[in-house]
Design an enzyme around this catalytic site. Structure first.
Site, PDB file in Angstrom:
ATOM      1  NE  ARG A 156      -3.683  -0.136   2.646  1.00 53.77           N
ATOM      2  CZ  ARG A 156      -3.893   0.423   3.837  1.00 53.77           C
ATOM      3  NH1 ARG A 156      -3.203   0.030   4.901  1.00 53.77           N
ATOM      4  NH2 ARG A 156      -4.771   1.379   3.994  1.00 53.77           N
ATOM      5  CG  ASP A 176       6.551  -6.335  -4.078  1.00 50.28           C
ATOM      6  OD1 ASP A 176       6.768  -7.445  -3.568  1.00 50.28           O
ATOM      7  OD2 ASP A 176       5.949  -5.420  -3.488  1.00 50.28           O
ATOM      8  N   PRO A 207       8.779  -4.850   3.740  1.00 49.59           N
ATOM      9  CG  PRO A 207       7.526  -6.812   3.811  1.00 49.59           C
ATOM     10  CD  PRO A 207       8.057  -5.769   2.862  1.00 49.59           C
ATOM     11  CB  ALA A 234      10.571   0.540   4.696  1.00 49.45           C
ATOM     12  CG  ASP A 259      11.059   8.263   9.468  1.00 58.05           C
ATOM     13  OD1 ASP A 259      11.374   9.211  10.220  1.00 58.05           O
ATOM     14  OD2 ASP A 259      10.014   7.594   9.624  1.00 58.05           O
ATOM     15  CG  HIS A 296      10.316   4.777  12.990  1.00 58.02           C
ATOM     16  ND1 HIS A 296      10.720   3.482  13.125  1.00 58.02           N
ATOM     17  CD2 HIS A 296       9.171   4.718  12.258  1.00 58.02           C
ATOM     18  CE1 HIS A 296       9.867   2.669  12.517  1.00 58.02           C
ATOM     19  NE2 HIS A 296       8.916   3.401  11.985  1.00 58.02           N
TER      20      HIS A 296
END
Ligand code: COI
Length: 330
Positions: A156, A176, A207, A234, A259, A296
């Site tokens: 997403r 991906d 992930p 991520a 981040d 983060h």
């Protein structure tokens, strides 16, 4: 009937109103603590059938076993990522687990900001302006319309990043393991190797799995374009920090904006100003003019916070109410 008791860990003050509202809505009692869940605070969980967490504690087999022993049956993480939870252990222990599914907009918008800040040398510009240095030398940037952006991970968030990027006129390529049908309208799927070779900017939206651990390592970096911009909103574990140090020192990497960083647990979201923090690569990297590191915080918007709390409380209630698999059950 006695109220179901839950405990929410890692609660920030800005989550409290939503927690109170949802506790009332669902008729549950929710104890809250700012503590990060660990083996040392298992006592806090006693009497609670459900536990909600936020991702800075490691929910390993040892901790989940201790929780199961004091009666925990449901765990919700108010995060989308669930790499901090040993799901196999939870399943073995009969603990049902769900995650959050807040909208991808906040993280995607933050990612676009990080890309543009990097391309426009914004860290250096802002530091100079603070000391009345308004010279332009060294601040020339690049425009997205002239560049190829590689998006790694098209869940997403990756898909939203692609959608937002599409207005800038850049070429968008994507990688991906599982290609998503909608992506082809705006981006072209390529192999990981081709993405590394062709991208001027690489943004990570994968992930943290064993299969993605250090997907950006020294070999990957050596196959990238000179001056590549790397953005990670991520998970820190996707990137080998020491390889980044080499990449910046040799100027192979043009800029980094992260981040999330490897080893951020115990640092992210905390005020550690007066502490000695042992993480040489991170703090060495931070001093470069072309490295941006944030707290983060890409997720941190009013809309996402409300949704995270809702997922956290409602998820536990719904799992407790039905044996059927809950929408975000893992
Ligand atoms: C997530 O939702 O996966 C995040 O990264 C948010 C953060 C509070 C851990």
């Amino acid at each position: 009937m006695t109220e179901m008791k839950l405990i929410a860990f890692e609660v920030r003050p800005d989550e409290m109103d939503d927690i109170k509202r949802l506790a009332k809505k669902w008729g549950v009692e929710v104890a809250t603590t700012m503590e990060v869940p660990s083996f040392d605070n298992v006592r806090l969980v006693e009497g609670s059938v459900g536990v909600s967490t936020l991702g800075m504690g490691q929910l390993n087999r040892e901790l989940l076993t201790a929780w199961a022993n004091v009666g925990v049956k449901y765990v919700s993480t108010r995060t989308v990522g669930y790499d901090h939870i040993d799901l196999a252990a939870a399943h073995d222990l009969g603990i049902r687990v769900c995650n959050a599914n807040y909208a991808p907009n906040g993280v995607a918008e933050f990612t676009i900001m990080m890309i543009i800040m990097s391309l426009r040398n914004y860290k250096q510009a802002i530091a100079r302006a603070r000391v009345n240095d308004f010279a332009l030398a060294g601040l020339e940037g690049r425009e997205l319309k002239d560049l190829t952006v590689g998006v790694m991970g098209t869940g997403r968030i990756g898909q939203k990043v692609i959608e937002l990027l599409s207005v800038f006129g850049c070429e968008i390529i994507a990688y991906d393991h599982f290609e998503k049908p909608g992506v082809a309208k705006l981006a072209t799927y390529v192999s990981k190797e081709e993405l590394f070779e062709r991208s001027d900017v690489i943004t990570l939206h994968l992930p943290a799995f064993d299969s993605t651990y250090h997907i950006i390592d020294a070999d990957a970096i050596s196959s990238m374009k000179d001056g590549v911009v790397l953005v990670n909103c991520a998970r820190g574990e996707l990137v080998d920090l020491s390889a980044l140090v080499d990449g910046i020192e040799t100027e192979k990497i043009g800029a980094i904006a992260m981040d999330t960083v490897e080893g951020e647990k115990g640092v992210a979201h905390l005020d550690r100003r007066t502490d000695i923090i042992a993480n040489r690569d991170l703090f060495y990297l931070m001093q470069f003019r072309n490295v941006i590191i944030t707290q983060h915080m890409a997720f941190y918007t009013d809309a996402a916070v409300a949704s995270m709390v809702e997922c956290g409380i409602e998820g536990i209630v719904r799992m407790a109410q039905s044996d059927e698999r809950y929408t975000t059950e893992l």
